[in-house]
Design a protein around this motif. Structure first.
Motif, mmCIF file in Angstrom:
data_model
loop_
_atom_site.group_PDB
_atom_site.id
_atom_site.type_symbol
_atom_site.label_atom_id
_atom_site.label_comp_id
_atom_site.label_asym_id
_atom_site.label_seq_id
_atom_site.Cartn_x
_atom_site.Cartn_y
_atom_site.Cartn_z
ATOM 1 N N UNK A 38 0.860 -1.182 0.000
ATOM 2 C CA UNK A 38 0.000 0.000 0.000
ATOM 3 C C UNK A 38 0.896 1.230 0.000
ATOM 4 N N UNK A 39 0.736 2.084 -0.993
ATOM 5 C CA UNK A 39 1.538 3.309 -1.083
ATOM 6 C C UNK A 39 0.766 4.457 -0.466
ATOM 7 N N UNK A 40 1.371 5.063 0.549
ATOM 8 C CA UNK A 40 0.686 6.103 1.314
ATOM 9 C C UNK A 40 1.555 7.360 1.307
ATOM 10 N N UNK A 41 0.924 8.520 1.153
ATOM 11 C CA UNK A 41 1.657 9.791 1.163
ATOM 12 C C UNK A 41 1.954 10.169 2.601
ATOM 13 N N UNK A 42 2.967 9.535 3.178
ATOM 14 C CA UNK A 42 3.300 9.768 4.580
ATOM 15 C C UNK A 42 4.766 9.437 4.785
ATOM 16 N N UNK A 43 5.321 9.891 5.908
ATOM 17 C CA UNK A 43 6.691 9.535 6.254
ATOM 18 C C UNK A 43 6.713 8.135 6.873
ATOM 19 N N UNK A 44 7.748 7.369 6.581
ATOM 20 C CA UNK A 44 7.796 5.963 7.003
ATOM 21 C C UNK A 44 7.764 5.792 8.517
ATOM 22 N N UNK A 45 8.194 6.802 9.271
ATOM 23 C CA UNK A 45 8.309 6.616 10.720
ATOM 24 C C UNK A 45 6.961 6.646 11.438
ATOM 25 N N UNK A 46 5.956 7.247 10.831
ATOM 26 C CA UNK A 46 4.696 7.344 11.579
ATOM 27 C C UNK A 46 3.939 6.017 11.660
ATOM 28 N N UNK A 47 3.851 5.235 10.570
ATOM 29 C CA UNK A 47 3.286 3.888 10.747
ATOM 30 C C UNK A 47 4.070 3.073 11.781
ATOM 31 N N UNK A 48 5.400 3.247 11.810
ATOM 32 C CA UNK A 48 6.222 2.533 12.788
ATOM 33 C C UNK A 48 5.834 2.958 14.202
ATOM 34 N N UNK A 49 5.793 4.269 14.428
ATOM 35 C CA UNK A 49 5.448 4.785 15.762
ATOM 36 C C UNK A 49 4.057 4.305 16.191
ATOM 37 N N UNK A 50 3.141 4.329 15.230
ATOM 38 C CA UNK A 50 1.761 3.927 15.498
ATOM 39 C C UNK A 50 1.693 2.493 16.013
ATOM 40 N N UNK A 51 2.506 1.616 15.408
ATOM 41 C CA UNK A 51 2.457 0.193 15.754
ATOM 42 C C UNK A 51 3.442 -0.174 16.853
ATOM 43 N N UNK A 52 4.270 0.785 17.272
ATOM 44 C CA UNK A 52 5.275 0.504 18.298
ATOM 45 C C UNK A 52 4.672 0.557 19.694
ATOM 46 N N UNK A 53 3.652 1.375 19.870
ATOM 47 C CA UNK A 53 3.091 1.447 21.215
ATOM 48 C C UNK A 53 1.919 2.403 21.331
ATOM 49 N N UNK A 54 1.510 2.978 20.207
ATOM 50 C CA UNK A 54 0.469 3.998 20.274
ATOM 51 C C UNK A 54 -0.926 3.366 20.273
ATOM 52 N N UNK A 55 -1.285 2.783 21.405
ATOM 53 C CA UNK A 55 -2.677 2.330 21.529
ATOM 54 C C UNK A 55 -3.566 3.494 21.965
ATOM 55 N N UNK A 56 -2.935 4.627 22.207
ATOM 56 C CA UNK A 56 -3.666 5.756 22.786
ATOM 57 C C UNK A 56 -4.583 6.476 21.804
ATOM 58 N N UNK A 57 -4.330 6.295 20.513
ATOM 59 C CA UNK A 57 -5.201 6.957 19.535
ATOM 60 C C UNK A 57 -6.479 6.142 19.298
ATOM 61 N N UNK A 58 -6.508 4.912 19.819
ATOM 62 C CA UNK A 58 -7.602 3.978 19.512
ATOM 63 C C UNK A 58 -8.997 4.548 19.644
ATOM 64 N N UNK A 59 -9.378 4.985 20.856
ATOM 65 C CA UNK A 59 -10.774 5.394 21.029
ATOM 66 C C UNK A 59 -11.063 6.789 20.472
ATOM 67 N N UNK A 60 -10.046 7.427 19.899
ATOM 68 C CA UNK A 60 -10.247 8.776 19.362
ATOM 69 C C UNK A 60 -10.294 8.743 17.838
ATOM 70 N N UNK A 61 -9.144 8.431 17.218
ATOM 71 C CA UNK A 61 -9.152 8.351 15.746
ATOM 72 C C UNK A 61 -10.148 7.285 15.269
ATOM 73 N N UNK A 62 -10.266 6.205 16.053
ATOM 74 C CA UNK A 62 -11.133 5.085 15.633
ATOM 75 C C UNK A 62 -12.455 5.045 16.393
ATOM 76 N N UNK A 63 -12.890 6.186 16.896
ATOM 77 C CA UNK A 63 -14.091 6.153 17.733
ATOM 78 C C UNK A 63 -15.336 5.725 16.964
ATOM 79 N N UNK A 64 -15.276 5.756 15.635
ATOM 80 C CA UNK A 64 -16.424 5.255 14.866
ATOM 81 C C UNK A 64 -16.553 3.735 14.991
#
Lengths: 427, 188
Positions: A188-214
């Motif tokens: 999947x080609x995404x217009x983003x910097x490579x480090x943010x998907x890494x950071x997201x999957x490294x430990x960022x469970x904190x965005x769960x109920x906000x970005x994914x509140x739907x």
């Protein structure tokens, strides 16, 4: 470019927007990060027979990962020694030879040059032993996971993974036959910097109920946070997980039960998951039998999403573009019908068609835009949540804290800063 | 590969009306009405597509270039991009009307053309229909993009409904191996 020391504050609680957007930073990352760390290439289940190959990347470098005729694992740069074309054009397969389309120089799957069709007509024959595909100098496996490194002097893979092995084994050793990567990765080609998907999957469970509140209700997140830990084994690696109570019911604690496959899979799947859980304590010990992972990260760009059973690699394609690969992973010993059901744990929510990850990929793109605002360069991004909190745990190796602590990201950026600085002074 | 089956002009017309109606509901973001067109036992699959190794033994034959060689489908050992049931599609529709479905808030603009509608099989109460689509997708603040693909559907006759049919199965074959699209989680 500013000195890399200035891009990340001493305690890594401030990270410059330029880390995410500056082309000069990206150019240095190619050598400093992707040239000097162990990078994930593939899993042994993908190349089980001699002649099997898959394509991979180390940063932007195209790699052929293969099992040669002798049964050994090899990794070569996919570029002909004659005019530089890729010699392998398929994503995966089984071959005896790779043939360059331009002049038909041919190579074994392990990268040795076999024929130069033109040489018959000439008096002097080149030394073919010097003209094989360029080899990746270090290739090592652990638990079937194959990594390569361009730096011949890097520490052994085992030591590099360190205490992450304790957490990874809680998954791999749970299943009698280990795990299997299914098919080709979704790319999947995404217009983003490579480090943010890494950071997201490294430990960022904190965005769960906000970005994914739907999709993710607050109560589900509360349940995660109540039993959850965020662990940094060493800077750059990390894991988030839950330790279920010792008296938790099988449905609460067993791997796979809360996934889409477990929910919709019916009796056969449930029976299989119960079998796995019944043996778990004997295989991995009572503590890890009640461990339920969420996100794992291996520095610099490998992620394991335990909760949805997918491995992911974030391949950089410039400061503002990432080729994000993901594989569904299933227990190798499960019946085929069970594997088919369990793979939807991943694809229902993650990957290019996933219900959740469509929100993530948009957030990652928007973050790049924010980081490319020159006028805001004097306002680095805040990474200070939980600074100084966390410590040792009696049962869990590493620095352990609550899931809200962003120490995983500070760990990543302090290691990233050190790697970049090492390149700067040329040590 | 064979020609579509011969059906009456009325049948072909009824099928095409159904598809035009479905496309209009989706482009006008009336997903709840679209959901009512689905059979509750629907299977909705988007195979993954790969750059496959060409099999030299098949050279000279059309089988060498068969699209099926490139697909990771529901009955295979790879992993399709999507393998969904009614509950997945219901979740997608519910999500669409929540203000925190961030990637589509504000919503993307879509316009799709569904063409080459062929009846490939007919039974007493169902049809297998193949069609092609081009879907233009414009998300606010992003590059607009084109989704190109084929749909292989099973529709069942539902005489008691206005639409006349219910969608009981759909396989969406996208014309991409590398996904250079913001999402393939759309309703195709």
């Amino acid at each position: 470019m500013k000195s890399t020391q200035a891009l990340v504050s001493d305690d890594a609680s401030w990270v410059s927007r330029k880390c995410w957007s500056d082309p000069a930073v990206y150019q240095r990352e190619k050598a400093a990060i992707f040239g000097r760390n162990w990078l994930f290439l593939g899993h042994e289940s993908q190349i089980s027979a001699p002649g099997d190959f898959v394509q991979a990347y180390m940063g932007e470098t195209p790699i052929i990962l293969a099992r040669d005729e002798a049964g050994d694992i090899t990794a070569c740069v996919n570029s002909c020694s004659h005019r530089g074309l890729p010699v392998c054009r398929a994503d995966h397969g089984n071959a005896r030879r790779f043939v360059c389309p331009y002049h038909n120089w041919s190579y074994t799957v392990g990268g040795d040059l076999v024929t130069i069709p033109q040489e018959k007509a000439l008096a002097q024959q080149p030394d073919k032993s010097l003209l094989g595909l360029k080899r990746v100098p270090r290739v090592e496996s652990w638990q079937g996971m194959i990594f390569g490194c361009f730096d011949p002097d890097i520490m052994p893979l085992d030591a590099y993974l360190g205490d992450m092995r304790f957490y990874l084994d809680a998954f791999f050793d749970r299943f009698p036959g280990g795990v299997e990567f299914l098919g080709a990765p979704h790319r999947w080609l995404i217009d983003a910097n490579w480090k943010l998907p890494v950071e997201n999957q490294l430990g960022d469970v904190n965005h769960g109920p906000f970005l994914h509140s739907a999709i993710i209700p607050r109560e589900a997140q509360d349940a995660i946070e109540a039993l959850g830990y965020s662990v940094v084994t060493e800077p750059g690696h990390g894991a988030t997980l839950r330790l279920m109570p010792e008296d938790a019911a099988f449905e609460e604690v067993a791997w796979g039960m809360e996934g889409m496959g477990g929910i919709l899979g019916g009796e056969e799947v449930q029976r299989y998951l119960k079998e796995v859980q019944d043996e778990a304590a004997a295989r991995i010990g009572p503590l890890r039998a009640r461990m339920k992972g969420l996100t794992y990260g291996i520095y610099p760009n490998l992620s394991f999403l335990w909760s949805n059973t997918a491995f992911k690699v974030s391949h950089p394609r410039g400061p503002n573009r990432v080729e994000y690969w993901s594989w569904a992973v299933v227990p190798a010993g499960a019946p085929e019908s069970v594997k088919r059901t369990l793979r939807t744990n991943y694809s229902s929510f993650f990957g290019p068609g996933g219900l959740l990850e469509q929100e993530d990929s948009e957030a990652w793109s928007q973050q790049y835009r924010g980081c490319a605002i020159d006028y805001a360069d004097d306002r680095p991004l805040y990474y200070g949540l939980g600074l100084g909190e966390g410590g040792p745990h009696p049962d869990l190796p590493g620095t352990v804290s609550v899931t809200a602590n962003e120490h995983y990201a500070r760990g990543f950026f302090s290691r990233w800063r050190d790697d970049m600085a090492r390149q700067e002074v040329g040590v | 590969m064979s020609l579509s089956v011969a059906v009456t002009a009325d049948t072909q017309r009824a099928v095409e009306r159904f598809y035009a109606y479905e496309a209009r509901l989706l482009d006008e973001r009336q997903y709840q009405q679209w959901l009512a067109l689905l059979s509750e036992s629907i299977s909705y699959i988007v195979p993954a597509r790969v750059n496959a190794a060409v099999d030299n033994r098949q050279r000279g034959n059309e089988s060498m270039l068969a699209v099926a060689n490139e697909l990771e489908r529901a009955d295979g050992e790879g992993c399709p991009l999507r393998e969904e049931s009614y509950i997945h599609l219901m979740l997608r529709v519910e999500r669409a009307y929540k203000p925190n479905s961030w990637s589509e808030n504000p919503p993307a603009r879509t316009r799709r053309l569904v063409a080459n509608i062929e009846v490939m099989e007919a039974t007493e109460d169902s049809f297998t229909i193949w069609s092609h689509f081009h879907l233009h997708y414009a998300r606010p603040g992003s590059r607009s993009c084109l989704y190109s693909g084929q749909r292989k559907d099973v529709i069942v006759i539902a005489a008691d409904t206005d639409a006349g049919f219910k969608l009981a199965g759909r396989e969406v074959i996208l014309d991409y191996a590398d996904i250079e699209l913001p999402t393939v989680g759309l309703l195709f």
